[in-house]
Each structure stands twice: as structure tokens, then as C-alpha cells.
Design a protein around this motif. Sequence first.
Motif, mmCIF file in Angstrom:
data_model
loop_
_atom_site.group_PDB
_atom_site.id
_atom_site.type_symbol
_atom_site.label_atom_id
_atom_site.label_comp_id
_atom_site.label_asym_id
_atom_site.label_seq_id
_atom_site.Cartn_x
_atom_site.Cartn_y
_atom_site.Cartn_z
ATOM 1 N N LYS A 58 -2.353 25.878 -16.597
ATOM 2 C CA LYS A 58 -1.979 25.754 -15.197
ATOM 3 C C LYS A 58 -3.154 25.916 -14.246
ATOM 4 C CE LYS A 58 1.492 24.634 -14.308
ATOM 5 N NZ LYS A 58 2.540 23.592 -14.518
ATOM 6 N N THR A 67 1.922 18.312 -17.375
ATOM 7 C CA THR A 67 0.963 18.115 -18.473
ATOM 8 C C THR A 67 1.280 16.850 -19.261
ATOM 9 O OG1 THR A 67 0.798 20.513 -18.715
ATOM 10 C CG2 THR A 67 -0.035 19.177 -20.529
ATOM 11 N N PRO A 96 -0.724 25.680 -24.478
ATOM 12 C CA PRO A 96 -0.897 25.984 -23.042
ATOM 13 C C PRO A 96 -1.494 27.336 -22.692
ATOM 14 C CG PRO A 96 1.292 25.102 -23.459
ATOM 15 C CD PRO A 96 0.695 25.425 -24.789
ATOM 16 N N ASP A 97 -1.152 28.406 -23.438
ATOM 17 C CA ASP A 97 -1.712 29.696 -22.998
ATOM 18 C C ASP A 97 -1.906 30.671 -24.148
ATOM 19 O OD1 ASP A 97 0.858 30.696 -23.390
ATOM 20 O OD2 ASP A 97 1.057 31.597 -21.401
ATOM 21 N N SER A 151 5.200 28.880 -26.091
ATOM 22 C CA SER A 151 5.338 27.428 -25.927
ATOM 23 C C SER A 151 4.339 26.697 -26.825
ATOM 24 C CB SER A 151 5.168 27.016 -24.461
ATOM 25 O OG SER A 151 3.864 27.271 -24.010
ATOM 26 N N GLY A 160 7.400 21.752 -18.973
ATOM 27 C CA GLY A 160 7.908 22.761 -18.044
ATOM 28 C C GLY A 160 8.157 22.039 -16.729
ATOM 29 N N THR A 161 7.122 21.966 -15.877
ATOM 30 C CA THR A 161 7.211 21.063 -14.725
ATOM 31 C C THR A 161 7.121 19.616 -15.198
ATOM 32 O OG1 THR A 161 4.817 20.953 -14.402
ATOM 33 C CG2 THR A 161 5.992 22.728 -13.271
ATOM 34 N N GLY A 162 6.565 19.425 -16.386
ATOM 35 C CA GLY A 162 6.348 18.076 -16.910
ATOM 36 C C GLY A 162 4.993 17.511 -16.533
ATOM 37 N N ALA A 203 8.357 29.488 -19.905
ATOM 38 C CA ALA A 203 7.501 28.511 -19.205
ATOM 39 C C ALA A 203 7.679 27.079 -19.665
ATOM 40 C CB ALA A 203 6.016 28.878 -19.287
ATOM 41 N N ASN A 236 2.237 31.159 -15.211
ATOM 42 C CA ASN A 236 0.815 30.853 -15.172
ATOM 43 C C ASN A 236 0.376 30.143 -13.901
ATOM 44 O OD1 ASN A 236 0.093 31.980 -17.680
ATOM 45 N ND2 ASN A 236 1.111 30.286 -18.722
HETATM 46 C C1 LIG Z 1 2.819 28.770 -21.211
HETATM 47 C C2 LIG Z 1 3.225 27.431 -20.660
HETATM 48 N N1 LIG Z 1 3.661 26.509 -21.505
HETATM 49 C C3 LIG Z 1 4.047 25.294 -21.068
HETATM 50 C C4 LIG Z 1 4.033 24.970 -19.737
HETATM 51 C C5 LIG Z 1 4.511 23.618 -19.305
HETATM 52 O O1 LIG Z 1 3.520 22.864 -18.661
HETATM 53 P P1 LIG Z 1 3.903 21.827 -17.548
HETATM 54 O O2 LIG Z 1 4.433 22.602 -16.369
HETATM 55 O O3 LIG Z 1 2.665 21.109 -17.209
HETATM 56 O O4 LIG Z 1 4.973 20.936 -18.104
HETATM 57 C C6 LIG Z 1 3.590 25.927 -18.819
HETATM 58 C C7 LIG Z 1 3.620 25.671 -17.393
HETATM 59 O O5 LIG Z 1 3.650 26.577 -16.583
HETATM 60 C C8 LIG Z 1 3.167 27.182 -19.293
HETATM 61 O O6 LIG Z 1 2.753 28.142 -18.453
#
Ligand SMILES: Cc1ncc(COP(=O)(O)O)c(C=O)c1O
Length: 427
Positions: A34, A175, A288-289, A267, A171-173, A215, A64
Motif C-alpha cells: 500500500k 493491485t 502484500p505485507d 493475504s 482488497g480495493t482491487g 485486508a 496498510n
Molecule cells: C495485507 C494486504 N493484502 C492485500 C491487500 C489488497 O490489495 P489491494 O487493495 O490493492 O487490492 C491489501 C490492501 O490493503 C493489504 O493490506
Amino acid sequence: MSGLLDLVGGTPLVTLRSGVHAKLEYLNPGGSVKDRAALAMVLDAESSGALCPGGTIVEGTSGNTGLGLAQVAAARGYRMVCVLPDKTAVEKLDALRAYGAEVVLTPSALPKEHPNHVVAWAARIARETDGGWWADQYGNPANPAVHFRTTGPEIWEATSGRITHLVATIGTGGTISGTGRFLKEASDGRVQVIGADPATSSYGGGDGSPFAIEAAGHYVHPKTVDDPWPDSYHRDVVDAVVSVPDRASITACRSLARDEGLLVGGSSGTAYAVASSVTGDCVVVLLPDSGRAYLTKYHSDTWVRRQGFVDGELAGLASPVVSVPVGTPVAEARRVLEESGQPALPVVLAGRSDRFPPAAGEVLALVTFADLTAGTVGPAAVPPVGLGVGESVADALDRFPDGEVAHLVRDGRLAGLVTRADLSSGR
Ligand SMILES: Cc1ncc(COP(=O)(O)O)c(C=O)c1O
């Protein structure tokens, strides 16, 4: 020499023992993917004039994005206000405060339409604050766009254009939409873009009831009337969405640490559970994290046992349970309890489908005949404690709640009832 924010992006792609290539987004300076969206949204708002020097960045997020924005706010001299659900882990609140962000807490279980829902409240604070700007990661085109501009090209270059499959959570989509669109265009449509989605998330066809992976995915409150998917998720880019049971996500997350040396979050486990089963010449998974934020969760043996994501001594006691939604008239609840032959009746959040057993967090009370006197059934003052099927009998007896009956939790969901006598007799 470079500035801190020059370090956002450019993350490495490493090849795992399974042959899958993993993009390590936790190596961004704020610790997650993020950072990219946070920085891009701020730069965009600066150039459009929506955010001016001395202004206030506001966002509603439990995760994040808040950290990414708080980092950018600190580095570029803005005030930052973050609205979060009150169930957010204290470590996350502390991390935001460490960056100097102000934290506003709102009750977790609010439908989207409620004025104090995280998103609505953040938008309101931004409107009512002089120089306030709402980042709006779910509706802000700069979120998917930064992945089209950076994440996609980085993967294309690192694989010398050989990538055949991209796997990422949604999540938000932002990525998957931005990265996926770039890779599709660069490969003339050859790259397959696969979404990995937590168990009951509605992106993958679930009912939107709670899931264990933070997330990622799309949760739907049962009182939410209208729940369109976010503008930042471009479904046309995604070839398939694969639902992953929480247990499989958590197992994959833990095995990435133990077998690959990658301490990542839940995730990442969801994405890797899918990526490791995809057949393709060059499979890339986006992690992602970091797992640092989840040491008391996915990486904790105790948590995993108590949530029933592993089977232990209590697993043999699991069996289907009849429950009633909150608000059921007492006479009806007595009839259901009598017919069930159960020692108690779980009272659960109203409005869920019966496609999945109730989520443990949506079990609001556990009542017996003695409790069913008049009116309708309501939530207990203190939510009942469930016992995980992964627990030992000794641990379960130690944690046994007041009363003679407790509910069992398997895979984070209601999975049976157990009496103190059942456990004491070693049944
Ligand atoms: C740990 C984690 N995984 C996956 C995602 C999903 O990413 P996106 O919001 O770009 O779809 C996020 C987004 O906040 C995240 O923090």
C-alpha cells in the motif's frame, strides 16, 4: 542518496522452492504494497491542487493504507487523521500514532450506510476540516494506476516478459487491476490474471460473511443494502477468482515462513495457496505485507488452535448445531432448542445466509431454557467464548466459560457444542 519515498516500489522478485516467483511487497519502506497507492494518491492530489501544503490527509482504513499514508504525511509535512474500526489490533493503532497520525475509532459492526461507518466518517472529517483531503482508496483512480505504472512493468522486466500467470488477492482491487492490466497489454493478452480470495468473500462468490484473512476480500455487513464493488477493482482484467478456505490460507502463510524463510501476512498465504497450485511456465505471486503485524494471529500456535484452524483433541466433538438469529421471539427459541435436543442454543447475527455455519464472531450469545423467559433473544453483554477444535482438553477446561456449555469453533466458525462434563469425562 535518495529520499525515503524514492524507496517505494522496485521490490525484488524471488524464486521459491516451488518454482513460483514471489514479489516481496513487504520490502517497501512502510512495510506493504500500500505504500505505492498511498504515495501515488498523495502526489496526484498535490498536482491537482486537492491537497495543499499544511493540509490534512484523511482516510478510513484498518490497515496498510493508513500506515502508507501516515508515512507519506510525516515525510511531506501533512497532518494525518485515520478512522479505524474499534476492533483494530492495538499494535496497528500504535504504529499509526508512532508516525504522528491521529486515530479516530468507530464501532466495527456498522453497515456501510451508517454515518459513522469508517469510510463515511473519514469522508465527513475531510469535508469538515480546513485543508482536508480524503484519500478514498476505493474510488481513487490513482490507486490502480500506480500498479499499471510500476508493479506491472517491474514484473514484466524481472521475468524478461516470460510471465504466464499473475496471482494476487483483491482488497480495493488496485493491485490486481493495475498490475494485471499492464501485464495483459504487454503480453497481448497471454498473461492469465488470477484473483485469490478468502473463503466467504463476495468477490469469489461467497456470502460476504466474516473470514479470517485481513485486508483482502470483500466483507458484507448483513444490514448493508447496496454493496457495489469498489471502482478500484476492474473485473474485466481478472480471468478467474479462486476462493481459498481460511485454513488453507493460514497453512500456506505459515509454511512460507517455515519452508521459504518469508515472514508474511495472511493475504500472502491466500495468494500463495492459489499460486502453488497453478500450472504454468512462469507463475508470479504478489505477497502484500509482512508477518510481523500478525505474530499474535496467523503465526501464533495458540491463536490457530483457538480459532480451530488446526484439528486437536476437541476435533472429534464437532457436530452440526442449530442456532437462531438475534431478535427471535423467546417462544420460538424455546421450541427450536427443545426440538434440537441441544444443551444450549447459539444466538447469531441476523441476516446471514445458511450457506456457511455462523462465523464465530457472529455468535452473540449462548442461551439455555433458564435464559428464555420473555421477549426476544438478544446479544449477551459479553460475547461468549468459543473453544477451538485445535485446543487440548486441558486448555479447553482451563478456558471453559461460566456455565456448563460452550460452543466449539472450527475454521473460525461455529462447529458444535460441548459440555464441561464431555471434557471432564475425556469423551
Ligand atoms: C495485507 C494486504 N493484502 C492485500 C491487500 C489488497 O490489495 P489491494 O487493495 O490493492 O487490492 C491489501 C490492501 O490493503 C493489504 O493490506
